[in-house]
Design a protein around this motif. Structure first.
Motif, PDB file in Angstrom:
ATOM      1  N   PRO A 237     -11.739   3.624   0.998  1.00 14.14           N
ATOM      2  CA  PRO A 237     -10.508   2.748   0.023  1.00 14.14           C
ATOM      3  C   PRO A 237      -8.974   2.306  -0.190  1.00 14.14           C
ATOM      4  CG  PRO A 237     -11.266   5.464  -0.673  1.00 14.14           C
ATOM      5  CD  PRO A 237     -11.325   4.710   1.054  1.00 14.14           C
ATOM      6  N   ARG A 238      -8.721   1.046  -0.769  1.00 17.78           N
ATOM      7  CA  ARG A 238      -7.629   0.650  -0.221  1.00 17.78           C
ATOM      8  C   ARG A 238      -6.607   0.120  -1.673  1.00 17.78           C
ATOM      9  NH1 ARG A 238      -6.885  -5.562   1.444  1.00 17.78           N
ATOM     10  NH2 ARG A 238      -7.809  -6.051  -0.435  1.00 17.78           N
ATOM     11  N   VAL A 239      -6.006   1.188  -1.566  1.00 16.50           N
ATOM     12  CA  VAL A 239      -4.838   0.962  -3.477  1.00 16.50           C
ATOM     13  C   VAL A 239      -4.099   0.063  -3.043  1.00 16.50           C
ATOM     14  CG1 VAL A 239      -4.039   2.317  -4.884  1.00 16.50           C
ATOM     15  CG2 VAL A 239      -5.985   3.632  -3.424  1.00 16.50           C
ATOM     16  N   GLU A 240      -2.952  -0.794  -3.599  1.00 11.02           N
ATOM     17  CA  GLU A 240      -2.224  -1.210  -3.583  1.00 11.02           C
ATOM     18  C   GLU A 240      -1.564  -1.545  -4.763  1.00 11.02           C
ATOM     19  OE1 GLU A 240      -3.208  -5.730  -0.847  1.00 11.02           O
ATOM     20  OE2 GLU A 240      -3.618  -5.554  -2.989  1.00 11.02           O
TER      21      GLU A 240
ATOM     22  N   VAL B  58      -7.379  -0.658  -6.933  1.00 10.43           N
ATOM     23  CA  VAL B  58      -8.073   0.378  -5.829  1.00 10.43           C
ATOM     24  C   VAL B  58      -9.111  -0.858  -5.865  1.00 10.43           C
ATOM     25  CG1 VAL B  58      -9.997   1.997  -5.560  1.00 10.43           C
ATOM     26  CG2 VAL B  58      -7.571   2.194  -7.225  1.00 10.43           C
ATOM     27  N   HIS B  59      -9.057  -1.359  -4.655  1.00 11.50           N
ATOM     28  CA  HIS B  59      -9.938  -2.191  -3.400  1.00 11.50           C
ATOM     29  C   HIS B  59     -11.015  -1.358  -3.356  1.00 11.50           C
ATOM     30  CE1 HIS B  59      -6.946  -5.968  -3.950  1.00 11.50           C
ATOM     31  NE2 HIS B  59      -6.611  -4.118  -3.912  1.00 11.50           N
TER      32      HIS B  59
ATOM     33  N   ARG C 281       0.956  -1.428  -0.178  1.00  7.04           N
ATOM     34  CA  ARG C 281       0.113  -0.140  -0.119  1.00  7.04           C
ATOM     35  C   ARG C 281       0.497   1.554  -0.024  1.00  7.04           C
ATOM     36  NH1 ARG C 281      -4.594  -0.349   4.382  1.00  7.04           N
ATOM     37  NH2 ARG C 281      -5.994   1.306   3.302  1.00  7.04           N
ATOM     38  N   PHE C 282       0.698   2.513  -0.340  1.00  2.91           N
ATOM     39  CA  PHE C 282       1.337   3.571  -0.353  1.00  2.91           C
ATOM     40  C   PHE C 282       1.362   3.870   0.658  1.00  2.91           C
ATOM     41  CE2 PHE C 282       1.179   7.480   0.083  1.00  2.91           C
ATOM     42  CZ  PHE C 282       1.802   8.242  -1.301  1.00  2.91           C
ATOM     43  N   THR C 283       1.185   3.550   2.045  1.00  4.80           N
ATOM     44  CA  THR C 283       1.638   4.028   3.523  1.00  4.80           C
ATOM     45  C   THR C 283       2.634   3.581   3.758  1.00  4.80           C
ATOM     46  OG1 THR C 283      -0.160   2.462   4.116  1.00  4.80           O
ATOM     47  CG2 THR C 283      -0.642   4.866   4.484  1.00  4.80           C
ATOM     48  N   GLU C 284       2.967   1.804   2.964  1.00  8.55           N
ATOM     49  CA  GLU C 284       3.807   0.514   3.932  1.00  8.55           C
ATOM     50  C   GLU C 284       5.241   1.482   2.430  1.00  8.55           C
ATOM     51  OE1 GLU C 284       1.288  -3.100   4.789  1.00  8.55           O
ATOM     52  OE2 GLU C 284       1.534  -2.563   2.241  1.00  8.55           O
ATOM     53  N   LEU C 285       4.879   1.643   1.197  1.00 11.08           N
ATOM     54  CA  LEU C 285       6.374   2.571   0.702  1.00 11.08           C
ATOM     55  C   LEU C 285       6.189   3.393   1.306  1.00 11.08           C
ATOM     56  CD1 LEU C 285       4.159   1.799  -3.316  1.00 11.08           C
ATOM     57  CD2 LEU C 285       6.146   0.683  -2.415  1.00 11.08           C
ATOM     58  N   ARG C 286       5.540   4.220   1.852  1.00 11.39           N
ATOM     59  CA  ARG C 286       6.650   5.944   2.734  1.00 11.39           C
ATOM     60  C   ARG C 286       6.551   5.368   3.450  1.00 11.39           C
ATOM     61  NH1 ARG C 286       3.398  10.960   4.153  1.00 11.39           N
ATOM     62  NH2 ARG C 286       5.506  12.307   4.519  1.00 11.39           N
ATOM     63  N   ARG C 287       6.730   4.108   4.440  1.00  8.11           N
ATOM     64  CA  ARG C 287       7.285   4.615   5.246  1.00  8.11           C
ATOM     65  C   ARG C 287       9.042   3.061   5.636  1.00  8.11           C
ATOM     66  NH1 ARG C 287       3.395  -0.300   8.743  1.00  8.11           N
ATOM     67  NH2 ARG C 287       2.134   2.274   7.155  1.00  8.11           N
ATOM     68  N   GLU C 288       8.589   2.395   4.231  1.00  7.05           N
ATOM     69  CA  GLU C 288       9.825   1.671   4.133  1.00  7.05           C
ATOM     70  C   GLU C 288      10.834   2.738   3.165  1.00  7.05           C
ATOM     71  OE1 GLU C 288      10.715  -1.196   4.200  1.00  7.05           O
ATOM     72  OE2 GLU C 288       8.909  -1.562   5.553  1.00  7.05           O
ATOM     73  N   ILE C 289      10.823   4.155   2.272  1.00 10.34           N
ATOM     74  CA  ILE C 289      11.297   4.583   1.891  1.00 10.34           C
ATOM     75  C   ILE C 289      11.692   6.332   3.065  1.00 10.34           C
ATOM     76  CG2 ILE C 289      12.066   6.157  -0.551  1.00 10.34           C
ATOM     77  CD1 ILE C 289       9.639   4.205  -2.077  1.00 10.34           C
ATOM     78  N   ASP C 290      12.930   6.243   3.014  1.00  9.36           N
ATOM     79  CA  ASP C 290      12.961   6.947   3.879  1.00  9.36           C
ATOM     80  C   ASP C 290      13.260   8.266   3.034  1.00  9.36           C
ATOM     81  OD1 ASP C 290      14.048   8.156   6.653  1.00  9.36           O
ATOM     82  OD2 ASP C 290      16.261   8.203   5.612  1.00  9.36           O
ATOM     83  N   GLY C 291      12.943   9.253   3.854  1.00  2.85           N
ATOM     84  CA  GLY C 291      13.460  11.025   3.231  1.00  2.85           C
ATOM     85  C   GLY C 291      12.243  10.710   1.559  1.00  2.85           C
TER      86      GLY C 291
END
Length: 178
Positions: free
Chosen positions: A98-101, A92-93, A59-69
């Motif tokens: 809404p959940r976006v992957e 988009v689910h 998910r977007f938030t997971e990507l953002r959390r994993e990519i520092d900066g």
């Protein structure tokens, strides 16, 4: 060949034959498709997104959390560009909220293999690169110290012989223009 046209650099007499690796293959013009694609996939954020999406959906938030900066806006722009290029699939689910992957497309998966080879090369050669950087930095520091100590007397004498401009902006003979 039409009058007024010239041969490409690879066809000029006396030029070096690069074999299969033509250094002019990545044209620097803005409208060059190869250059545009290389600019996209070689971007640091794109590389990180592609690496993280290897064989998984995030998910977007997971990507953002994993990519520092990375900012929210930059991640959004990067994902849209990768989706436009057919490298990332956005799903988009229909739930509330809404959940976006995001996941790699088959095309994006082939690019991941290439990126993984680059990462492996970097890991294999990181010590050599660190040694080269240290040697370069030491040479640069020595050059900086030598410059700070002042120029040799011969250089000072040569500078003193340069004449100032004369009427009309022309320099006296023997003086170099800058």
């Amino acid at each position: 060949m039409e009058e007024g046209t010239s041969k490409s650099p690879s066809n000029l007499p006396g030029t070096v034959d690069y074999g299969e690796a033509d250094p002019f293959q990545w044209d620097t013009r803005e409208d060059c498709q190869v250059r545009q694609i290389l600019d996209r996939v070689a971007d640091k954020w794109s590389l990180l997104v592609i690496a993280l999406l290897d064989r998984r959906r995030l998910r977007f938030t997971e990507l953002r959390r994993e990519i520092d900066g990375i900012s929210q806006r930059m991640l959004t722009v990067t994902l849209r560009q990768l989706e436009r290029d057919g490298l990332v699939k956005r799903t988009v689910h229909p739930v509330v909220p809404p959940r976006v992957e995001y996941e790699l497309t088959p095309l994006g998966g082939t690019l991941h293999h290439t990126i993984q080879a680059l990462v492996s090369w970097t890991e294999d050669h990181q010590n050599e690169i660190a040694a080269a950087r240290a040697a370069y930095d030491a040479r640069a520091a020595e050059e900086s110290d030598a410059t700070a100590a002042g120029p040799p007397a011969a250089t000072e004498a040569a500078r003193a012989t340069v004449r100032e401009p004369v009427r009309g902006g022309a320099r006296a003979s023997g003086a170099r223009s800058r």
